[in-house]
Design a protein around this motif. Structure first.
Motif, PDB file in Angstrom:
ATOM      1  N   TYR A   1      53.064  38.244  15.890  1.00 14.11           N
ATOM      2  CA  TYR A   1      54.462  38.111  16.298  1.00 14.11           C
ATOM      3  C   TYR A   1      55.282  39.200  15.611  1.00 14.11           C
ATOM      4  O   TYR A   1      55.484  39.158  14.397  1.00 14.11           O
ATOM      5  CB  TYR A   1      55.016  36.746  15.887  1.00 14.11           C
ATOM      6  CG  TYR A   1      54.468  35.563  16.649  1.00 14.11           C
ATOM      7  CD1 TYR A   1      53.229  35.582  17.276  1.00 14.11           C
ATOM      8  CD2 TYR A   1      55.197  34.382  16.718  1.00 14.11           C
ATOM      9  CE1 TYR A   1      52.738  34.478  17.950  1.00 14.11           C
ATOM     10  CE2 TYR A   1      54.723  33.262  17.402  1.00 14.11           C
ATOM     11  CZ  TYR A   1      53.486  33.332  18.010  1.00 14.11           C
ATOM     12  OH  TYR A   1      53.013  32.233  18.682  1.00 14.11           O
TER      13      TYR A   1
ATOM     14  N   TYR B   1      53.005  36.755  11.216  1.00 15.94           N
ATOM     15  CA  TYR B   1      54.346  36.523  11.743  1.00 15.94           C
ATOM     16  C   TYR B   1      55.351  37.368  10.960  1.00 15.94           C
ATOM     17  O   TYR B   1      55.679  37.049   9.817  1.00 15.94           O
ATOM     18  CB  TYR B   1      54.729  35.042  11.610  1.00 15.94           C
ATOM     19  CG  TYR B   1      53.785  34.097  12.298  1.00 15.94           C
ATOM     20  CD1 TYR B   1      53.846  33.896  13.675  1.00 15.94           C
ATOM     21  CD2 TYR B   1      52.822  33.386  11.571  1.00 15.94           C
ATOM     22  CE1 TYR B   1      52.974  33.017  14.319  1.00 15.94           C
ATOM     23  CE2 TYR B   1      51.957  32.508  12.201  1.00 15.94           C
ATOM     24  CZ  TYR B   1      52.044  32.327  13.570  1.00 15.94           C
ATOM     25  OH  TYR B   1      51.171  31.452  14.191  1.00 15.94           O
TER      26      TYR B   1
ATOM     27  N   ASP C   1      53.521  31.679   3.141  1.00 13.31           N
ATOM     28  CA  ASP C   1      54.467  31.241   4.159  1.00 13.31           C
ATOM     29  C   ASP C   1      55.870  31.202   3.567  1.00 13.31           C
ATOM     30  O   ASP C   1      56.250  30.243   2.911  1.00 13.31           O
ATOM     31  CB  ASP C   1      54.058  29.858   4.681  1.00 13.31           C
ATOM     32  CG  ASP C   1      54.934  29.370   5.827  1.00 13.31           C
ATOM     33  OD1 ASP C   1      55.941  30.042   6.144  1.00 13.31           O
ATOM     34  OD2 ASP C   1      54.617  28.314   6.399  1.00 13.31           O
TER      35      ASP C   1
ATOM     36  N   TYR D   1      46.694  33.760   6.637  1.00 12.77           N
ATOM     37  CA  TYR D   1      47.975  33.388   7.243  1.00 12.77           C
ATOM     38  C   TYR D   1      49.102  34.059   6.455  1.00 12.77           C
ATOM     39  O   TYR D   1      49.209  33.866   5.241  1.00 12.77           O
ATOM     40  CB  TYR D   1      48.124  31.864   7.182  1.00 12.77           C
ATOM     41  CG  TYR D   1      49.366  31.304   7.822  1.00 12.77           C
ATOM     42  CD1 TYR D   1      49.325  30.799   9.108  1.00 12.77           C
ATOM     43  CD2 TYR D   1      50.569  31.252   7.127  1.00 12.77           C
ATOM     44  CE1 TYR D   1      50.465  30.255   9.699  1.00 12.77           C
ATOM     45  CE2 TYR D   1      51.711  30.723   7.702  1.00 12.77           C
ATOM     46  CZ  TYR D   1      51.652  30.226   8.990  1.00 12.77           C
ATOM     47  OH  TYR D   1      52.769  29.697   9.571  1.00 12.77           O
TER      48      TYR D   1
ATOM     49  N   ARG E   1      58.634  31.883   5.571  1.00 10.21           N
ATOM     50  CA  ARG E   1      59.501  31.965   6.755  1.00 10.21           C
ATOM     51  C   ARG E   1      60.835  31.254   6.508  1.00 10.21           C
ATOM     52  O   ARG E   1      60.906  30.271   5.772  1.00 10.21           O
ATOM     53  CB  ARG E   1      58.808  31.387   7.978  1.00 10.21           C
ATOM     54  CG  ARG E   1      58.636  29.894   7.941  1.00 10.21           C
ATOM     55  CD  ARG E   1      58.070  29.337   9.241  1.00 10.21           C
ATOM     56  NE  ARG E   1      57.732  27.940   9.059  1.00 10.21           N
ATOM     57  CZ  ARG E   1      56.511  27.466   8.949  1.00 10.21           C
ATOM     58  NH1 ARG E   1      55.479  28.272   9.004  1.00 10.21           N
ATOM     59  NH2 ARG E   1      56.317  26.172   8.790  1.00 10.21           N
TER      60      ARG E   1
ATOM     61  N   ASP F   1      53.298  34.633   6.916  1.00 15.30           N
ATOM     62  CA  ASP F   1      54.503  34.382   7.692  1.00 15.30           C
ATOM     63  C   ASP F   1      55.725  34.690   6.840  1.00 15.30           C
ATOM     64  O   ASP F   1      56.010  33.985   5.872  1.00 15.30           O
ATOM     65  CB  ASP F   1      54.538  32.926   8.170  1.00 15.30           C
ATOM     66  CG  ASP F   1      55.658  32.660   9.178  1.00 15.30           C
ATOM     67  OD1 ASP F   1      56.582  33.494   9.304  1.00 15.30           O
ATOM     68  OD2 ASP F   1      55.610  31.594   9.828  1.00 15.30           O
TER      69      ASP F   1
ATOM     70  N   TYR G   1      46.660  34.946  11.417  1.00 12.67           N
ATOM     71  CA  TYR G   1      48.034  34.719  11.860  1.00 12.67           C
ATOM     72  C   TYR G   1      48.955  35.676  11.103  1.00 12.67           C
ATOM     73  O   TYR G   1      48.965  35.681   9.879  1.00 12.67           O
ATOM     74  CB  TYR G   1      48.476  33.278  11.554  1.00 12.67           C
ATOM     75  CG  TYR G   1      47.549  32.236  12.123  1.00 12.67           C
ATOM     76  CD1 TYR G   1      47.717  31.776  13.418  1.00 12.67           C
ATOM     77  CD2 TYR G   1      46.504  31.732  11.364  1.00 12.67           C
ATOM     78  CE1 TYR G   1      46.858  30.818  13.949  1.00 12.67           C
ATOM     79  CE2 TYR G   1      45.637  30.779  11.877  1.00 12.67           C
ATOM     80  CZ  TYR G   1      45.826  30.320  13.176  1.00 12.67           C
ATOM     81  OH  TYR G   1      44.964  29.389  13.690  1.00 12.67           O
TER      82      TYR G   1
ATOM     83  N   SER H   1      58.594  35.497   8.706  1.00 17.68           N
ATOM     84  CA  SER H   1      59.531  35.558   9.828  1.00 17.68           C
ATOM     85  C   SER H   1      60.872  34.921   9.476  1.00 17.68           C
ATOM     86  O   SER H   1      60.997  34.182   8.502  1.00 17.68           O
ATOM     87  CB  SER H   1      58.924  34.860  11.048  1.00 17.68           C
ATOM     88  OG  SER H   1      58.728  33.483  10.796  1.00 17.68           O
TER      89      SER H   1
END
Length: 192
Positions: free
Chosen positions: A158, A134, A86, A108, A88, A110, A132, A112
């Protein structure tokens, strides 16, 4: 290469030794190192413990399951399984390295709200445990790789607010667990 030499120095691994294979997180450390350099980690807002000998699960944005994996040649647990990355909204720029596809235990991912550019590589399809994904609010270009259709565990995808173009791949039909799909603010064509 620079990253390899850095890793050797940090972990004090003897290149003539077979001990390198006995380090259960060596490959994950190498892959995360490529992420760090490809996304200019030295400029991230948070890069706590990255590229240090600390346990991977303590690096900023890296999380592991509570389960341990068993090494090939030993029946005792030897490491935790890397499950989340993660990064992000972390002022990342650069690209996603193809080595990211080898983090096969990720559920997961991310990245983003950064300034990542270039294409989303086909190796993203190797992350078959992902639930997930992103990649929104970056500057990714090119088409959506059809290999995303291999991520059949995805519940959230996403990709909005990028510069993606081309046809929406038919392979997205294979994402039967998908609950949320965001593709707006790109230059995509076709139907889902």
């Amino acid at each position: 290469d620079i990253l390899y030499r850095y890793r050797m120095q940090q972990d004090e691994i003897n290149l003539s030794s077979t001990d390198i294979l006995d380090q259960p997180d060596f490959l994950d450390r190498y892959i995360l190192g490529t992420v760090y350099f490809a996304m200019n980690g030295d400029r991230w807002e948070r890069n706590d413990k990255w590229l240090t000998p600390f346990i991977l699960c303590t690096w900023f944005g890296v999380d592991c399951s509570t389960e341990f994996f068993v090494c090939d040649y030993d029946i005792s647990p030897c490491g935790r399984v890397l499950t989340e990355l993660d990064l992000r909204d972390n002022k990342g720029d650069g690209t996603l390295p193809e080595e990211l596809g080898y983090l096969s235990t990720l559920t997961y991912l991310d990245v983003s709200v950064n300034s990542l550019h270039g294409s989303i590589g086909s190796e993203i399809g190797q992350l078959t445990d992902l639930e997930y994904l992103y990649l929104n609010n970056n500057v990714f270009t090119g088409s959506i790789p059809s290999e995303i259709g291999l991520l059949t565990k995805l519940t959230r995808l996403y990709l909005h607010n990028n510069m993606l173009s081309g046809a929406i791949p038919n392979e997205l039909d294979q994402l039967t667990n998908l609950k949320n799909l965001y593709l707006e603010n790109n230059n995509l064509s076709g139907t889902i």
